[in-house]
Design an enzyme around this catalytic site. Structure first.
Site, mmCIF file in Angstrom:
data_model
loop_
_atom_site.group_PDB
_atom_site.id
_atom_site.type_symbol
_atom_site.label_atom_id
_atom_site.label_comp_id
_atom_site.label_asym_id
_atom_site.label_seq_id
_atom_site.Cartn_x
_atom_site.Cartn_y
_atom_site.Cartn_z
ATOM 1 N N HIS A 12 49.749 131.898 19.342
ATOM 2 C CA HIS A 12 49.394 131.455 17.961
ATOM 3 C C HIS A 12 49.717 132.662 17.040
ATOM 4 C CE1 HIS A 12 46.779 127.674 17.966
ATOM 5 N NE2 HIS A 12 46.967 128.048 19.236
ATOM 6 N N HIS A 44 75.234 140.733 -3.501
ATOM 7 C CA HIS A 44 75.081 139.968 -2.538
ATOM 8 C C HIS A 44 76.186 138.464 -2.293
ATOM 9 C CE1 HIS A 44 70.951 141.202 -0.619
ATOM 10 N NE2 HIS A 44 71.318 142.064 -1.541
ATOM 11 N N ARG A 80 50.421 117.258 19.506
ATOM 12 C CA ARG A 80 48.955 117.671 19.893
ATOM 13 C C ARG A 80 48.374 119.038 19.210
ATOM 14 N NH1 ARG A 80 45.929 122.047 21.883
ATOM 15 N NH2 ARG A 80 47.848 122.857 23.029
ATOM 16 N N THR A 118 45.672 132.431 22.605
ATOM 17 C CA THR A 118 44.852 131.181 21.780
ATOM 18 C C THR A 118 44.495 131.723 20.418
ATOM 19 O OG1 THR A 118 43.957 130.600 23.889
ATOM 20 C CG2 THR A 118 42.801 129.712 21.668
HETATM 21 C C1 HCA Z 1 43.118 124.286 22.245
HETATM 22 C C2 HCA Z 1 43.666 125.379 22.755
HETATM 23 C C3 HCA Z 1 45.081 125.918 22.980
HETATM 24 C C4 HCA Z 1 45.329 125.346 24.370
HETATM 25 C C5 HCA Z 1 46.537 125.459 25.057
HETATM 26 C C6 HCA Z 1 46.856 124.966 26.423
HETATM 27 C C7 HCA Z 1 45.298 127.335 23.105
HETATM 28 O O1 HCA Z 1 43.541 123.739 21.333
HETATM 29 O O2 HCA Z 1 42.689 123.393 23.078
HETATM 30 O O3 HCA Z 1 46.013 124.216 26.902
HETATM 31 O O4 HCA Z 1 47.920 125.261 27.200
HETATM 32 O O5 HCA Z 1 45.915 127.842 22.113
HETATM 33 O O6 HCA Z 1 44.798 128.069 24.051
HETATM 34 O O7 HCA Z 1 45.877 125.327 22.229
HETATM 35 CU CU CU Z 2 46.870 126.693 20.903
#
Ligand code: HCA
Ligand code: CU
Length: 369
Positions: A193, A286, A10, A164
């Site tokens: 992220h 090393h 995903r 995010t």
């Molecule tokens: C996205 C954002 C998401 C959602 C994460 C989640 C993020 O691509 O829609 O739904 O748990 O980083 O917030 O990946």
């Molecule tokens: Cu995400």
């Protein structure tokens, strides 16, 4: 307890330039399942017919992992996930002030109603639900608490904290997770992220503060700089926290290689664990120490993850490694010949040597006797 949700199919497919066919997704899902992840986020069914087909196929493969479909907080998306036969749905909608005003043109109460309806609808149809207030980190904490309570009261099983845009620091996300658990009693997941390279550190801070599941992607795929890498998370949990969920660690290189091939996204040579150089030793000191006892220069042994260590031969190499190459090649040099060979090795300003070159050069010294 800590669980892993792999989102290569995903979030990983949201990596710019990366798409997978159904056949490729099935192969990756099976590899992940064999490896031992707890959840596979198989896709967002509303995206396209082929994503729906992949999610449905994976959900019906009889894998050990629970299959989760990603979904906006709306009934039409949930219906599509239901058609895919998944056990779990991941609903998301942001409560970030700006998003509410500029993008959704709704206030917090209206978004809470949307969440309540979506969670209830999904639960009424037999799904297990995790709700993510997208961009949790940059949202007002009180808004996050409020919408999370609404989701939980409507039956949500888990709340996921999403960083995010990679805006968190370990301290900040740790505190947020601890406070969210204290205030709501929720079972909390985390999704970090890597925009400033902190995804792994933030995921570990979340774990230390009570998160029960971490989202990852193979090779750290994902939007922009991606999310926490599966291999890095698993090895950090094992090495630093003694966690071992029976993962097949020696599958990590193969998983990474296969996803590298199918995604076309190159793994850097110096990437931890799965990079070409992750167990390559170079400087003479090393190498001589690692030849004696690998742990002098390896936090965990290459064999733990099904890899072998490599010793680089170049001007930085010392006599121990060269001697080792010669012994393996069945060549014995006297002190003077050895010194000559070392001078030749050390005078190559740029570039490395193959073992064959070293052996050839040594043979030359012997013939010149
Ligand atoms: C996205 C954002 C998401 C959602 C994460 C989640 C993020 O691509 O829609 O739904 O748990 O980083 O917030 O990946
Ligand atoms: Cu995400």
């Amino acid at each position: 307890m800590i669980q892993i949700l792999d989102s290569t199919l995903r979030e990983g497919e949201q990596t710019p330039g990366v798409t997978f066919t159904l056949k490729e997704k099935l192969e990756i899902a099976h590899l992940l399942d064999d490896f031992g992840v707890d959840f596979i986020e198989a896709g967002h069914p509303a995206v396209s017919k082929d994503v729906r087909c992949a999610v449905k196929t994976i959900a019906n493969e009889g894998l050990n992992a629970s299959i989760l479909a990603h979904s906006r907080a709306m009934r039409s998306d949930i219906d599509m996930a239901l058609d895919c036969d998944v056990e779990w749905i991941g609903l998301f909608i942001s409560v970030l002030e700006d998003r509410l005003k500029l993008h959704f043109k709704k206030d917090l109460d209206q978004v809470c109603c949307i969440v309540e309806d979506a969670v209830q609808y999904a639960k009424d149809h037999g799904l297990k639900v995790r709700y993510t207030p997208e961009d949790t980190i940059r949202s007002h904490f009180e808004s996050v608490v409020k919408v999370s309570k609404v989701a939980l009261n409507a039956g949500a099983d888990r709340i996921s904290v999403a960083d995010t845009v990679g805006a968190a620091t370990p301290g900040r996300i740790g505190t947020l997770i601890r406070n969210l658990i204290d205030r709501t009693g929720a079972e909390v997941n985390v999704h970090c992220h890597n925009d400033i390279g902190l995804a792994l550190a933030n995921s570990l801070a979340a774990y230390e503060n009570g998160a029960i599941l971490v989202d990852v992607c193979v090779n750290g795929l994902g939007e922009r700089a991606g999310i926490t890498s599966l291999a890095e998370l698993v090895m950090a949990l094992k090495v630093h926290y003694g966690v071992d969920n029976g993962w097949k660690l020696d599958m990590l290189p193969a998983l990474s290689d296969r996803v590298e091939e199918l995604s076309g996204l190159r793994v850097a040579s110096n990437a931890p664990i799965v990079g070409e150089n992750a167990f390559a030793h170079n400087a003479g000191l090393h190498v001589s120490a690692a030849l004696l006892k690998p742990s002098f220069y390896e936090i965990f042994s290459a064999e733990t993850v099904g890899r072998t260590r490599r010793f680089e031969l170049d001007k930085l190499s010392g006599r121990d490694l060269v001697g080792d190459v010669l012994t393996r090649g069945g060549i014995s040099l006297n002190e003077c010949q050895m010194s000559d060979l070392m001078v030749r090795i050390k005078s190559r300003e740029k570039g490395n040597f193959t073992e064959e070159e070293i052996l050839g050069s040594a043979m030359g010294s012997l013939e010149g006797q």
